[in-house]
Design a protein around this motif. Structure first.
Motif, mmCIF file in Angstrom:
data_model
loop_
_atom_site.group_PDB
_atom_site.id
_atom_site.type_symbol
_atom_site.label_atom_id
_atom_site.label_comp_id
_atom_site.label_asym_id
_atom_site.label_seq_id
_atom_site.Cartn_x
_atom_site.Cartn_y
_atom_site.Cartn_z
ATOM 1 N N CYS A 133 31.786 2.548 46.655
ATOM 2 C CA CYS A 133 30.595 2.242 47.460
ATOM 3 C C CYS A 133 29.651 1.254 46.791
ATOM 4 C CB CYS A 133 29.844 3.543 47.784
ATOM 5 S SG CYS A 133 30.831 4.727 48.726
ATOM 6 N N ASN A 134 29.671 1.193 45.454
ATOM 7 C CA ASN A 134 28.815 0.247 44.724
ATOM 8 C C ASN A 134 29.618 -0.456 43.626
ATOM 9 O OD1 ASN A 134 26.001 0.921 45.843
ATOM 10 N ND2 ASN A 134 26.759 2.937 45.213
ATOM 11 N N PRO A 135 30.662 -1.182 43.999
ATOM 12 C CA PRO A 135 31.564 -1.752 42.992
ATOM 13 C C PRO A 135 30.896 -2.748 42.042
ATOM 14 C CG PRO A 135 32.007 -2.674 45.170
ATOM 15 C CD PRO A 135 31.068 -1.528 45.372
ATOM 16 N N LEU A 136 29.896 -3.482 42.525
ATOM 17 C CA LEU A 136 29.238 -4.476 41.664
ATOM 18 C C LEU A 136 28.408 -3.809 40.561
ATOM 19 C CD1 LEU A 136 28.078 -7.097 44.340
ATOM 20 C CD2 LEU A 136 30.106 -7.172 42.869
ATOM 21 N N HIS A 137 27.900 -2.629 40.846
ATOM 22 C CA HIS A 137 27.086 -1.910 39.868
ATOM 23 C C HIS A 137 27.902 -0.914 39.039
ATOM 24 C CE1 HIS A 137 24.034 -3.164 42.914
ATOM 25 N NE2 HIS A 137 23.323 -3.413 41.831
ATOM 26 N N TYR A 138 29.200 -0.809 39.347
ATOM 27 C CA TYR A 138 30.039 0.208 38.695
ATOM 28 C C TYR A 138 30.034 0.100 37.165
ATOM 29 C CZ TYR A 138 34.136 3.091 37.645
ATOM 30 O OH TYR A 138 34.984 4.044 37.136
ATOM 31 N N PRO A 139 30.275 -1.084 36.567
ATOM 32 C CA PRO A 139 30.284 -1.161 35.094
ATOM 33 C C PRO A 139 28.935 -0.802 34.475
ATOM 34 C CG PRO A 139 31.272 -3.124 36.075
ATOM 35 C CD PRO A 139 30.595 -2.377 37.178
ATOM 36 N N LEU A 140 27.859 -1.111 35.191
ATOM 37 C CA LEU A 140 26.529 -0.821 34.664
ATOM 38 C C LEU A 140 26.204 0.669 34.770
ATOM 39 C CD1 LEU A 140 23.846 -1.982 33.554
ATOM 40 C CD2 LEU A 140 23.097 -2.222 35.936
ATOM 41 N N VAL A 141 26.502 1.247 35.937
ATOM 42 C CA VAL A 141 26.183 2.672 36.160
ATOM 43 C C VAL A 141 27.075 3.570 35.318
ATOM 44 C CG1 VAL A 141 26.116 4.537 37.864
ATOM 45 C CG2 VAL A 141 25.312 2.244 38.486
ATOM 46 N N MET A 142 28.380 3.370 35.403
ATOM 47 C CA MET A 142 29.338 4.232 34.704
ATOM 48 C C MET A 142 29.661 3.650 33.331
ATOM 49 S SD MET A 142 29.551 6.627 36.874
ATOM 50 C CE MET A 142 30.838 7.625 36.132
ATOM 51 N N ASN A 143 28.609 3.415 32.533
ATOM 52 C CA ASN A 143 28.842 2.929 31.171
ATOM 53 C C ASN A 143 29.334 4.066 30.284
ATOM 54 O OD1 ASN A 143 26.378 4.198 29.728
ATOM 55 N ND2 ASN A 143 25.464 3.154 31.493
ATOM 56 N N HIS A 144 29.813 3.726 29.095
ATOM 57 C CA HIS A 144 30.467 4.723 28.234
ATOM 58 C C HIS A 144 29.528 5.876 27.876
ATOM 59 C CE1 HIS A 144 33.255 6.385 25.334
ATOM 60 N NE2 HIS A 144 32.304 6.372 24.409
ATOM 61 N N ASN A 145 28.295 5.554 27.512
ATOM 62 C CA ASN A 145 27.355 6.608 27.114
ATOM 63 C C ASN A 145 27.086 7.584 28.256
ATOM 64 O OD1 ASN A 145 27.054 5.624 24.519
ATOM 65 N ND2 ASN A 145 25.246 4.392 25.016
ATOM 66 N N PHE A 146 26.942 7.059 29.479
ATOM 67 C CA PHE A 146 26.683 7.921 30.631
ATOM 68 C C PHE A 146 27.904 8.797 30.927
ATOM 69 C CE2 PHE A 146 26.192 8.426 35.383
ATOM 70 C CZ PHE A 146 25.179 9.367 35.291
ATOM 71 N N CYS A 147 29.092 8.220 30.804
ATOM 72 C CA CYS A 147 30.326 8.989 31.029
ATOM 73 C C CYS A 147 30.443 10.137 30.020
ATOM 74 C CB CYS A 147 31.547 8.078 30.927
ATOM 75 S SG CYS A 147 31.708 6.903 32.291
ATOM 76 N N VAL A 148 30.132 9.859 28.758
ATOM 77 C CA VAL A 148 30.180 10.897 27.717
ATOM 78 C C VAL A 148 29.165 11.996 28.024
ATOM 79 C CG1 VAL A 148 29.731 11.389 25.277
ATOM 80 C CG2 VAL A 148 31.068 9.368 25.920
ATOM 81 N N GLN A 149 27.968 11.607 28.470
ATOM 82 C CA GLN A 149 26.945 12.594 28.810
ATOM 83 C C GLN A 149 27.389 13.473 29.984
ATOM 84 O OE1 GLN A 149 23.439 10.246 29.540
ATOM 85 N NE2 GLN A 149 23.199 9.669 27.381
ATOM 86 N N LEU A 150 28.006 12.860 30.998
ATOM 87 C CA LEU A 150 28.499 13.627 32.139
ATOM 88 C C LEU A 150 29.594 14.602 31.711
ATOM 89 C CD1 LEU A 150 28.701 10.888 34.936
ATOM 90 C CD2 LEU A 150 27.118 12.817 34.837
ATOM 91 N N ALA A 151 30.488 14.151 30.835
ATOM 92 C CA ALA A 151 31.577 15.006 30.362
ATOM 93 C C ALA A 151 31.026 16.180 29.548
ATOM 94 C CB ALA A 151 32.561 14.194 29.524
ATOM 95 N N ILE A 152 30.110 15.893 28.620
ATOM 96 C CA ILE A 152 29.514 16.956 27.793
ATOM 97 C C ILE A 152 28.763 17.956 28.675
ATOM 98 C CG2 ILE A 152 27.770 17.466 26.039
ATOM 99 C CD1 ILE A 152 28.523 14.815 24.696
ATOM 100 N N GLY A 153 28.031 17.439 29.653
ATOM 101 C CA GLY A 153 27.312 18.320 30.572
ATOM 102 C C GLY A 153 28.253 19.230 31.336
ATOM 103 N N SER A 154 29.377 18.681 31.799
ATOM 104 C CA SER A 154 30.356 19.480 32.538
ATOM 105 C C SER A 154 30.951 20.581 31.672
ATOM 106 C CB SER A 154 31.477 18.574 33.068
ATOM 107 O OG SER A 154 30.980 17.615 33.960
ATOM 108 N N TRP A 155 31.216 20.267 30.393
ATOM 109 C CA TRP A 155 31.832 21.240 29.479
ATOM 110 C C TRP A 155 30.863 22.340 29.063
ATOM 111 C CZ3 TRP A 155 36.799 21.978 27.784
ATOM 112 C CH2 TRP A 155 37.746 20.975 28.085
ATOM 113 N N THR A 156 29.575 22.060 29.049
ATOM 114 C CA THR A 156 28.621 23.012 28.462
ATOM 115 C C THR A 156 27.719 23.714 29.469
ATOM 116 O OG1 THR A 156 27.012 21.206 28.098
ATOM 117 C CG2 THR A 156 28.526 21.728 26.289
#
Length: 314
Positions: A133-156
């Motif tokens: 839905c927002n392909p142009l903003h995808y690299p900016l929104v889903m950056n590595h740090n944000f992905c790691v934060q989402l993963a850690i949040g899901s696990w904890t």
């Protein structure tokens, strides 16, 4: 006399062992069941380990989608390992006893990992939503740090709540039968053994299930509503087919896991039966972890290509 009665009840309520009946009602099929569960466990370990390896090592898969897929496969290994080794041990030794502490530990880890799966599936749907839905903003929104934060949040996110719920359930008095008519220490069969009024505990189970099952599921539904709406507006059939193919694997896993979990934990107590509970539990504890690597690899050209590169390199 009254003192002796209270003391006897206290002795029963502090019993240290339960008995997991599991599949003891099928005595002639114990060998076959052991073989099936052993093969299933090996498929889960090998299949999901391969997904973890290729998503970590292959340079072409260093994308948020595959980062979460690697996390999901790691989770499936842990999730299946909470129940399957105990099932195999019980069938192999025919010793179905489990201590109260071991039962509580199994339930706690099972609930924590189930909560992780719910939220990780929601995060994966959000990743697909941003990508489509927002392909142009995808690299900016889903950056590595944000992905790691989402993963850690899901696990904890489920750890404190599920530890509290487990302690609450095992603070109940268990009088009479200590036989759990299930193949692992799940909430519904444990509550059936509890003495006295368990209404408040059942309400807490519903509330937690609403938080950790229904909310992630509704987020997934909302994400895919937007995704489908966007895909249908794409000008070419090939574009629509490609967009649908990146989501179809995730949708299949969501239906398998959430469908069986919602029916198990949110249907009325009067509709619970040991046979139905066992069958539904097989889906979200064993079937989903087993089919996860197959679903994602057979329907994903990038993963198939990465597997070929891995084996050719070997």
């Amino acid at each position: 006399m009254q003192s002796n009665k209270i003391k006897a009840e206290d002795n029963v309520s502090t019993a240290v062992n339960f008995v997991l009946l599991g599949f003891s009602g099928l005595p002639k099929l114990q060998g076959l069941l052991f073989g099936l569960f052993f093969v299933t466990y090996m498929i889960i370990l090998i299949g999901n380990s391969l997904v973890v390896i290729i998503t970590r090592l292959d340079t072409m898969l260093q994308k948020p989608m595959y980062f979460f897929l690697g996390n999901f496969s790691s989770l499936e290994i842990c999730y299946a390992s909470v129940t399957l080794p105990r099932i195999l041990w019980n069938i192999w030794t025919q010793d179905r006893s489990i201590s109260r502490l071991a039962c509580a530990t199994q339930m706690c880890f099972f609930l924590m990992l189930a909560a992780t799966e719910c939220f990780l599936l929601a995060v994966m749907s959000y990743d697909r939503y941003v990508a489509i839905c927002n392909p142009l903003h995808y690299p900016l929104v889903m950056n590595h740090n944000f992905c790691v934060q989402l993963a850690i949040g899901s696990w904890t996110i489920g750890i404190p709540v599920q530890i509290g719920q487990t302690c609450q359930i095992f603070s109940l008095r268990f009088c009479g039968s200590n036989q759990i008519n299930h193949f692992f220490c799940d909430i519904p069969p444990i509550l059936k053994l509890a003495h006295g009024d368990t209404w408040a505990h059942e309400i807490s189970v519903y509330v937690v299930a609403m938080l950790f099952v229904t909310i992630p599921f509704m987020l997934i539904v909302a994400s895919y509503s937007k995704i489908i709406s966007t895909i249908l507006k794409l000008p070419t059939a090939s574009g629509r087919a490609k967009a649908f193919s990146t989501c179809s694997s995730h949708i299949i896993v969501v239906v398998l896991f959430f469908g069986s979990a919602i029916i198990t934990y949110l249907r009325p107590k009067s509709n619970h039966s040991p046979g139905t509970d066992k069958l539904l539990s097989l889906f979200y504890t064993i079937v989903t972890p087993m089919f996860n690597p197959m679903i994602y690899t057979l329907r994903n050209k990038d993963v198939i290509t990465a597997l070929r590169r891995l084996f050719l390199r070997k």
